[in-house]
Design a protein around this motif. Structure first.
Motif, mmCIF file in Angstrom:
data_model
loop_
_atom_site.group_PDB
_atom_site.id
_atom_site.type_symbol
_atom_site.label_atom_id
_atom_site.label_comp_id
_atom_site.label_asym_id
_atom_site.label_seq_id
_atom_site.Cartn_x
_atom_site.Cartn_y
_atom_site.Cartn_z
ATOM 1 N N LEU A 48 1.481 -10.852 -7.125
ATOM 2 C CA LEU A 48 0.246 -10.386 -6.505
ATOM 3 C C LEU A 48 0.434 -8.987 -5.943
ATOM 4 O O LEU A 48 1.536 -8.600 -5.560
ATOM 5 N N SER A 49 -0.659 -8.236 -5.898
ATOM 6 C CA SER A 49 -0.598 -6.943 -5.231
ATOM 7 C C SER A 49 -0.538 -7.151 -3.722
ATOM 8 O O SER A 49 -0.850 -8.237 -3.208
ATOM 9 N N LEU A 50 -0.156 -6.089 -3.012
ATOM 10 C CA LEU A 50 -0.019 -6.208 -1.560
ATOM 11 C C LEU A 50 -1.356 -6.546 -0.891
ATOM 12 O O LEU A 50 -1.392 -7.439 -0.032
ATOM 13 N N PRO A 51 -2.481 -5.883 -1.234
ATOM 14 C CA PRO A 51 -3.754 -6.291 -0.615
ATOM 15 C C PRO A 51 -4.115 -7.748 -0.894
ATOM 16 O O PRO A 51 -4.607 -8.456 -0.017
ATOM 17 N N PHE A 81 -10.190 -9.710 7.938
ATOM 18 C CA PHE A 81 -9.612 -8.622 7.144
ATOM 19 C C PHE A 81 -10.059 -8.720 5.691
ATOM 20 O O PHE A 81 -10.394 -7.708 5.053
ATOM 21 N N GLY A 82 -10.058 -9.949 5.136
ATOM 22 C CA GLY A 82 -10.466 -10.122 3.746
ATOM 23 C C GLY A 82 -11.914 -9.707 3.517
ATOM 24 O O GLY A 82 -12.229 -9.038 2.524
ATOM 25 N N LEU A 83 -12.800 -10.076 4.431
ATOM 26 C CA LEU A 83 -14.195 -9.662 4.309
ATOM 27 C C LEU A 83 -14.337 -8.148 4.436
ATOM 28 O O LEU A 83 -15.088 -7.505 3.690
ATOM 29 N N ASP A 84 -13.578 -7.586 5.391
ATOM 30 C CA ASP A 84 -13.629 -6.143 5.604
ATOM 31 C C ASP A 84 -13.146 -5.391 4.374
ATOM 32 O O ASP A 84 -13.772 -4.416 3.924
ATOM 33 N N TYR A 85 -12.034 -5.832 3.802
ATOM 34 C CA TYR A 85 -11.481 -5.151 2.626
ATOM 35 C C TYR A 85 -12.372 -5.341 1.404
ATOM 36 O O TYR A 85 -12.515 -4.443 0.573
ATOM 37 N N GLN A 86 -13.003 -6.514 1.306
ATOM 38 C CA GLN A 86 -13.911 -6.762 0.185
ATOM 39 C C GLN A 86 -15.122 -5.838 0.240
ATOM 40 O O GLN A 86 -15.622 -5.377 -0.791
ATOM 41 N N ARG A 121 -11.105 -0.166 1.325
ATOM 42 C CA ARG A 121 -10.130 0.776 1.895
ATOM 43 C C ARG A 121 -9.072 -0.018 2.649
ATOM 44 O O ARG A 121 -9.329 -0.543 3.738
ATOM 45 N N PHE A 122 -7.881 -0.080 2.069
ATOM 46 C CA PHE A 122 -6.815 -0.918 2.621
ATOM 47 C C PHE A 122 -6.349 -0.398 3.981
ATOM 48 O O PHE A 122 -6.179 -1.173 4.931
ATOM 49 N N ALA A 137 4.678 0.515 3.042
ATOM 50 C CA ALA A 137 5.019 -0.066 1.743
ATOM 51 C C ALA A 137 3.922 0.199 0.718
ATOM 52 O O ALA A 137 4.196 0.454 -0.462
ATOM 53 N N ARG A 138 2.676 0.165 1.151
ATOM 54 C CA ARG A 138 1.555 0.415 0.245
ATOM 55 C C ARG A 138 1.534 1.872 -0.204
ATOM 56 O O ARG A 138 1.279 2.162 -1.389
ATOM 57 N N GLU A 139 1.820 2.789 0.714
ATOM 58 C CA GLU A 139 1.751 4.212 0.381
ATOM 59 C C GLU A 139 2.955 4.660 -0.440
ATOM 60 O O GLU A 139 2.818 5.470 -1.348
ATOM 61 N N VAL A 140 4.142 4.140 -0.094
ATOM 62 C CA VAL A 140 5.360 4.568 -0.791
ATOM 63 C C VAL A 140 5.518 3.849 -2.117
ATOM 64 O O VAL A 140 5.878 4.433 -3.134
#
Length: 284
Positions: free
Chosen positions: A123-126, A147-152, A156-157, A183-186
């Motif tokens: 799975l991806s990090l998000p 968080f899941g609703l917000d990201y959906q 914007r992670f 970790a997401r950015e690098v």
């Protein structure tokens, strides 16, 4: 030259207007009300306004003072218990915040292990972070559901992580979230290894702190008992009118004031001597 001066004046006026008219960021409260807002957020009550908490303190103080006045008939005694009652909601909020942080500290290693397993499964990090709403520890699920609703909605992670930090208001959570952001950015293939190391570190830290807090509890309970005992005696004395009326004089008021100040100083001193270092939210 005149055009440049006019431009400078216009920019200056625009900056002055923006300082007063534009909304300020909600995650950086200032002043005394900002301190109350941080205490409420730490207790998981960020939706409660600080003014509501202050009104609760005032109402409780008034009710307690009226009841004690009706029983004792002594204004100085009723005032003393009114002040004690006004502090009670703040004490409850602080206790709830400490209990919530201890609960979070115990379950964060499990949450990070879950993230590591999800990433290892492809799975991806998000997606792994959103999955904590269903597979994560129960105390953290409501925050990750939001968080899941917000990201959906936003997609914007990084911004969703910022709002997750505000909802959690937890120093351990700040470190975990900032680690996820890096970790997401690098990127790279070391994400699983990083998460496993972080989980081990958090588990060792929670275990060590739990042992220290269990040994410290006797000092905290002793301090609370020592402070509460004289006021309980005074409360029982309120049932004897011929005794409690002695506190209605100037000398009685002085005794109550000195006793209250001594209790506050002794309690704060004992708590400061016996307390463990409090982790601050340096990444908030």
């Amino acid at each position: 030259m005149g055009a440049l001066v006019g431009l400078g004046v216009g920019v200056g006026l625009l900056l002055v207007w923006s300082a007063f008219a534009l909304p300020r960021p909600p995650h950086a409260p200032r002043g005394r009300l900002g301190g109350l807002q941080r205490r409420l957020a730490r207790a998981g009550l960020a939706h409660v306004p600080p003014t509501g908490l202050l009104l609760t303190c005032g109402l409780l103080a008034l009710v307690c003072a009226v009841l004690v006045q009706a029983v004792s008939g002594t204004a100085t005694v009723s005032l003393a218990f009114g002040v004690l009652a006004a502090y009670l909601p703040l004490a409850v909020i602080d206790a709830r915040g400490r209990r919530r942080q201890r609960e979070f500290a115990e379950v964060w290693p499990e949450a990070v292990d879950n993230l590591a397993s999800a990433v290892r499964a492809g799975l991806s990090l998000p997606e792994a972070v959103v999955g904590l709403a269903a597979r994560g520890p129960a105390p953290l699920r409501p925050a990750f559901e939001e968080f899941g609703l917000d990201y959906q909605v936003s997609g914007r992670f990084s911004e969703s992580l910022d709002r997750l930090k505000e909802r959690l208001a937890d120093p351990v959570g700040d470190r975990v979230i900032e680690g996820l952001r890096i970790a997401r950015e690098v990127g790279g293939g070391e994400l699983g290894h990083l998460l496993r190391n972080l989980s081990g570190y958090l588990r060792d830290e929670a275990h060590t702190r739990g042992e220290l807090e269990s040994r410290q509890s006797w000092a905290i309970n002793g301090a609370r008992l020592a402070v509460a005992a004289p006021w309980l005696v005074l409360l029982f004395m309120s049932l004897q009118s011929e005794v409690i009326h002695r506190y209605a004089s100037f000398g009685g008021a002085v005794v109550l004031a000195v006793g209250g100040a001594a209790c506050v100083v002794a309690y704060r001193l004992m708590m400061r001597i016996g307390r463990l270092p409090v982790e601050q939210r340096i990444l908030s």
